[in-house]
Design an enzyme around this catalytic site. Structure first.
Site, PDB file in Angstrom:
ATOM      1  N   ARG A   1      -6.056  -9.211   0.169  1.00 22.40           N
ATOM      2  CA  ARG A   1      -7.232  -9.958   0.609  1.00 22.40           C
ATOM      3  C   ARG A   1      -8.418  -9.071   0.965  1.00 22.40           C
ATOM      4  O   ARG A   1      -9.341  -8.902   0.190  1.00 22.40           O
ATOM      5  CB  ARG A   1      -6.852 -10.850   1.799  1.00 22.40           C
TER       6      ARG A   1
ATOM      7  N   GLY B   1      -8.121  -5.837   3.052  1.00 24.76           N
ATOM      8  CA  GLY B   1      -7.825  -4.420   3.213  1.00 24.76           C
ATOM      9  C   GLY B   1      -8.502  -3.805   4.416  1.00 24.76           C
ATOM     10  O   GLY B   1      -8.950  -2.654   4.369  1.00 24.76           O
TER      11      GLY B   1
ATOM     12  N   HIS C   1      12.249  -4.978   4.315  1.00 23.36           N
ATOM     13  CA  HIS C   1      11.719  -5.534   5.554  1.00 23.36           C
ATOM     14  C   HIS C   1      12.821  -5.662   6.615  1.00 23.36           C
ATOM     15  O   HIS C   1      12.583  -6.237   7.678  1.00 23.36           O
ATOM     16  CB  HIS C   1      11.151  -6.934   5.308  1.00 23.36           C
TER      17      HIS C   1
ATOM     18  N   ALA D   1      -8.832  -0.269  -6.143  1.00 25.78           N
ATOM     19  CA  ALA D   1      -8.025   0.022  -7.324  1.00 25.78           C
ATOM     20  C   ALA D   1      -6.788  -0.861  -7.363  1.00 25.78           C
ATOM     21  O   ALA D   1      -6.415  -1.405  -8.409  1.00 25.78           O
ATOM     22  CB  ALA D   1      -7.626   1.499  -7.343  1.00 25.78           C
TER      23      ALA D   1
ATOM     24  N   TRP E   1      12.662  -4.538  -3.293  1.00 35.82           N
ATOM     25  CA  TRP E   1      13.105  -4.930  -1.954  1.00 35.82           C
ATOM     26  C   TRP E   1      14.602  -5.222  -2.064  1.00 35.82           C
ATOM     27  O   TRP E   1      15.017  -6.263  -2.538  1.00 35.82           O
ATOM     28  CB  TRP E   1      12.324  -6.149  -1.492  1.00 35.82           C
TER      29      TRP E   1
ATOM     30  N   TRP F   1       0.825  -1.203   0.000  1.00 36.78           N
ATOM     31  CA  TRP F   1       0.000   0.000   0.000  1.00 36.78           C
ATOM     32  C   TRP F   1       0.863   1.258   0.000  1.00 36.78           C
ATOM     33  O   TRP F   1       0.666   2.181  -0.802  1.00 36.78           O
ATOM     34  CB  TRP F   1      -0.924  -0.015   1.209  1.00 36.78           C
TER      35      TRP F   1
END
Length: 291
Positions: free
Chosen positions: A233, A235, A104, A207, A82, A54
């Site tokens: 999935r 949100g 991460h 969206a 990443w 997000w």
């Protein structure tokens, strides 16, 4: 949710577990010791399954002044790789400035050059087993990328630094437009009302769920089996109330209080309520070959 074809081999790097499929000891050493951070880099740093995708979409849209063209044509793992993964490191190094980079990593494994810079910072997983088993492992920090508690406490040590901004998934959900305005202010990016509308509209859950460039439907099935569950999935927040037993919830709250005492910081889920919402406890949202 990762499908049944999950890779079960982890390795340890300085006490933290990583899945071997897309990470390597050599790559992590290069990230930590050799990766050169630029002053105009923007890092999207999150614990796994805590809104990484997000925030990456929001930052991409802010960079393009709300124009969704790039977000609809370029996979997000190329827009904001990443960098601790083997392929993500190569992509990050080859990107033209200003670079958007995701991670991460806990703070102790992050690129050392970052701390001398002005850069701004914001299915390779084994079967997690039953929820009670995974919850126990999560609370003990025996999961990829280590303890959520250590991750948060480590990065929150940078509070007050002018190049460090933090925000929660709950805040994004409660007031997306206001959150985007705060992020723009931090980035020194001025967007007019039309551009802000574009960011908010294209960073909505619906969206993103329909956008193949960020919903991971393009990921190889051997890495991400979306016949089991879509990557994006629901949100929502607070779904733990439908998943955890009372005993599990009470145990989580007890350990949370023990681990977070002394941080002198309040999160949205710390506010008085019948049952404070705990942080996410799902498997990772790392993308294929880019994390």
């Amino acid at each position: 949710m990762w499908g049944p074809r999950m890779f079960k081999e982890y390795f340890q790097y300085k006490g933290i577990s990583f899945p071997r499929l897309i990470y390597s000891e050599r790559g992590l050493r290069e990230v930590e010791n050799e990766f050169q951070v630029r002053d105009d880099d923007v890092f999207n740093v999150t614990y796994q399954k805590s809104g990484t995708v997000w925030m990456l979409e929001i930052l991409s849209l802010i960079h393009s002044n709300g124009d969704p063209s790039q977000c609809r044509t370029v996979p997000n793992w190329n827009r904001g790789p990443w960098y601790e993964t083997v392929m993500g490191l190569q992509t990050a190094r080859s990107k033209r400035p200003p670079r958007l980079i995701s991670s991460h990593l806990p703070i102790q494994l992050f690129a050392k050059s970052f701390f001398r810079s002005k850069a701004k910072i914001f299915r390779p997983y084994k079967e997690p087993g039953q929820l009670d088993q995974f919850l126990e492992q999560f609370l003990e920090g025996d999961v990829p990328f280590g303890s959520w508690f250590d991750h948060v406490k480590g990065w929150m040590g940078l509070r007050g630094h002018e190049n460090f901004f933090w925000i929660t998934y709950e805040e994004l959900q409660q007031d997306l437009r206001g959150s985007v305005e705060r992020i723009c202010q931090f980035l020194g990016k001025s967007l007019d009302a039309r551009a802000l509308d574009g960011v908010v509209e294209n960073a909505s859950f619906q969206a993103m769920k329909q956008n193949k460039m960020c919903n991971f439907s393009l990921a190889p099935r051997f890495l991400l089996d979306q016949t089991q569950s879509s990557f994006l999935r629901k949100g929502i927040t607070g779904d733990w109330k439908n998943q955890l037993t009372t005993a599990q919830s009470e145990n989580f709250d007890r350990i949370y209080r023990e681990q977070m005492q002394g941080l002198d910081l309040s999160f949205p889920w710390d506010q008085p309520s019948p049952q404070p919402s705990p942080p996410p406890t799902e498997c990772s949202d790392s993308p294929p070959g880019g994390s």
